[in-house]
Write a protein that holds these residues in place. Structure first.
Motif, PDB file in Angstrom:
ATOM      1  N   ASP A 187     -14.499 -17.296  14.084  1.00 39.27           N
ATOM      2  CA  ASP A 187     -15.118 -16.007  13.766  1.00 39.27           C
ATOM      3  C   ASP A 187     -14.155 -15.126  12.967  1.00 39.27           C
ATOM      4  OD1 ASP A 187     -17.087 -14.015  13.862  1.00 39.27           O
ATOM      5  OD2 ASP A 187     -16.198 -13.113  15.647  1.00 39.27           O
ATOM      6  N   PHE A 188     -14.466 -14.897  11.702  1.00 36.09           N
ATOM      7  CA  PHE A 188     -13.648 -14.033  10.837  1.00 36.09           C
ATOM      8  C   PHE A 188     -14.135 -12.593  10.964  1.00 36.09           C
ATOM      9  CE2 PHE A 188     -13.146 -18.228   9.051  1.00 36.09           C
ATOM     10  CZ  PHE A 188     -11.826 -18.272   8.638  1.00 36.09           C
ATOM     11  N   TRP A 189     -13.215 -11.689  11.272  1.00 39.42           N
ATOM     12  CA  TRP A 189     -13.574 -10.296  11.509  1.00 39.42           C
ATOM     13  C   TRP A 189     -12.339  -9.422  11.275  1.00 39.42           C
ATOM     14  CZ3 TRP A 189     -12.163  -6.984  15.838  1.00 39.42           C
ATOM     15  CH2 TRP A 189     -11.114  -7.514  16.600  1.00 39.42           C
ATOM     16  N   ALA A 190     -12.461  -8.118  11.555  1.00 43.67           N
ATOM     17  CA  ALA A 190     -11.322  -7.196  11.493  1.00 43.67           C
ATOM     18  C   ALA A 190     -11.698  -5.914  12.219  1.00 43.67           C
ATOM     19  CB  ALA A 190     -10.946  -6.883  10.043  1.00 43.67           C
ATOM     20  N   SER A 191     -10.693  -5.210  12.712  1.00 40.58           N
ATOM     21  CA  SER A 191     -10.948  -3.968  13.448  1.00 40.58           C
ATOM     22  C   SER A 191     -11.570  -2.905  12.550  1.00 40.58           C
ATOM     23  CB  SER A 191      -9.640  -3.436  14.045  1.00 40.58           C
ATOM     24  OG  SER A 191      -8.737  -3.042  13.018  1.00 40.58           O
ATOM     25  N   TRP A 192     -11.253  -2.929  11.251  1.00 38.68           N
ATOM     26  CA  TRP A 192     -11.754  -1.931  10.312  1.00 38.68           C
ATOM     27  C   TRP A 192     -13.147  -2.253   9.767  1.00 38.68           C
ATOM     28  CZ3 TRP A 192     -12.677  -4.771   6.082  1.00 38.68           C
ATOM     29  CH2 TRP A 192     -11.853  -5.879   5.827  1.00 38.68           C
ATOM     30  N   CYS A 193     -13.677  -3.414  10.118  1.00 37.07           N
ATOM     31  CA  CYS A 193     -14.964  -3.875   9.584  1.00 37.07           C
ATOM     32  C   CYS A 193     -16.099  -3.422  10.496  1.00 37.07           C
ATOM     33  CB  CYS A 193     -14.941  -5.400   9.456  1.00 37.07           C
ATOM     34  SG  CYS A 193     -16.543  -6.149   9.134  1.00 37.07           S
ATOM     35  N   ARG A 194     -16.869  -2.426  10.083  1.00 36.97           N
ATOM     36  CA  ARG A 194     -17.944  -1.889  10.921  1.00 36.97           C
ATOM     37  C   ARG A 194     -19.023  -2.915  11.247  1.00 36.97           C
ATOM     38  NH1 ARG A 194     -19.065   4.368   8.935  1.00 36.97           N
ATOM     39  NH2 ARG A 194     -16.966   5.178   9.384  1.00 36.97           N
ATOM     40  N   PRO A 195     -19.485  -3.716  10.271  1.00 39.25           N
ATOM     41  CA  PRO A 195     -20.477  -4.749  10.630  1.00 39.25           C
ATOM     42  C   PRO A 195     -19.931  -5.748  11.652  1.00 39.25           C
ATOM     43  CG  PRO A 195     -20.458  -4.379   8.259  1.00 39.25           C
ATOM     44  CD  PRO A 195     -19.268  -3.650   8.808  1.00 39.25           C
ATOM     45  N   CYS A 196     -18.635  -6.028  11.561  1.00 41.38           N
ATOM     46  CA  CYS A 196     -18.012  -6.946  12.529  1.00 41.38           C
ATOM     47  C   CYS A 196     -18.056  -6.336  13.930  1.00 41.38           C
ATOM     48  CB  CYS A 196     -16.561  -7.222  12.157  1.00 41.38           C
ATOM     49  SG  CYS A 196     -16.292  -7.900  10.505  1.00 41.38           S
ATOM     50  N   ARG A 197     -17.681  -5.084  14.020  1.00 41.84           N
ATOM     51  CA  ARG A 197     -17.651  -4.411  15.323  1.00 41.84           C
ATOM     52  C   ARG A 197     -19.070  -4.291  15.890  1.00 41.84           C
ATOM     53  NH1 ARG A 197     -12.769  -1.618  15.931  1.00 41.84           N
ATOM     54  NH2 ARG A 197     -13.404  -1.409  18.130  1.00 41.84           N
ATOM     55  N   ALA A 198     -20.053  -4.118  15.007  1.00 45.27           N
ATOM     56  CA  ALA A 198     -21.435  -4.031  15.463  1.00 45.27           C
ATOM     57  C   ALA A 198     -21.938  -5.376  15.980  1.00 45.27           C
ATOM     58  CB  ALA A 198     -22.331  -3.549  14.318  1.00 45.27           C
TER      59      ALA A 198
END
Length: 259
Positions: free
Chosen positions: A151-162
């Protein structure tokens, strides 16, 4: 005197006769889908997929007996974007003679296949090693034998956090069924990364080199947007990708059962 076309011209005429109606049908169905109401789209999508399957069938029927024909090379090139996956394009390209593979067009197709195979469904997941939150190296191969969602994501990525709550839900549901998640973060600051892990309740393994978009694993997998994920089976094959919301749970149910 009677002048006739070459063998290649006759083959190209056969290509037009065979494929032009299929392409026209595809374009017509796409137009209908774009203009249709939601209740009519499922029927149109079925028609589109049936036409696409016909196209795939005709491609192999055309090139198999004409492996040295430049028209076959053209057919592979003209239809490769419509293929279900890059492995199908690779199989068709392999049927062609070396005289075709070594042309400029042939080399362009080979380059496309090489690039598109990275992270493609049906291919082997590319091995990588990166440090976890405790600076300990973790390798993808260490999870061999399990289904792993990379799973590729980041703390600054709003769609990821959602999307994270959905991943948490799925992880909790399937973690005792030979499934886990391996998070790969495109963060730059370790504090922001670890705080997001804690706040979102992401209790699985996480790795990052804190290099933002230059993250080595993201570069390896040609990741250009996040969130993005790849589902890897126990043998190391990519069996699905870009699973969101209910699609992720449905796909895991297919492999692991939901009872």
């Amino acid at each position: 005197m009677k002048v006739e076309g070459s063998a290649s011209q006759k083959e190209f005429a056969l290509f037009q006769q065979t494929f032009t109606p299929i392409f026209n049908n595809l374009n017509a169905v796409v137009t209908q889908i774009n203009n249709a109401s939601e209740d009519k789209k499922p029927v149109l999508m079925t028609r589109y997929n049936e036409t696409l399957q016909r196209l795939q069938s005709e491609v192999e029927k055309f090139i198999t007996p004409r492996r040295s024909s430049y028209v076959s090379l053209f057919v592979v090139s003209a239809t490769m974007q419509a293929a279900e996956n890059v492995t199908d394009v690779e199989k068709r390209f392999a049927l062609l003679g070396d005289n075709l593979k070594n042309t400029v067009a042939g080399k362009e197709i080979a380059s496309y296949i090489s690039y598109a195979k990275v992270g493609a469904i049906g291919t082997d997941a590319l091995e990588f090693t990166q440090n976890d939150v405790n600076d300990k190296p973790v390798s993808l191969s260490s999870f061999r034998g399990k289904y792993v969602l990379v799973d590729f994501w980041a703390s600054w990525c709003r769609p990821c956090r959602a999307e994270n709550p959905n991943v948490v839900k799925v992880y909790n549901k399937f973690k005792d069924k030979n499934f886990t998640v391996l998070g790969v973060s495109l963060d730059q600051q370790k504090g922001a990364w670890t705080q997001a892990i804690s706040k979102d309740g992401l209790t699985w393994t996480h790795v990052s080199d804190l290099q933002f978009w230059n993250n080595a694993v993201a570069q390896l997998y040609h990741v250009q947007s996040i969130p993005q994920n790849f589902l890897v089976d126990p043998k190391g094959k990519i069996v699905a990708k870009d699973l969101r919301g209910e699609d992720l749970e449905k796909k895991l149910c297919e492999y692991l059962g939901c009872n």
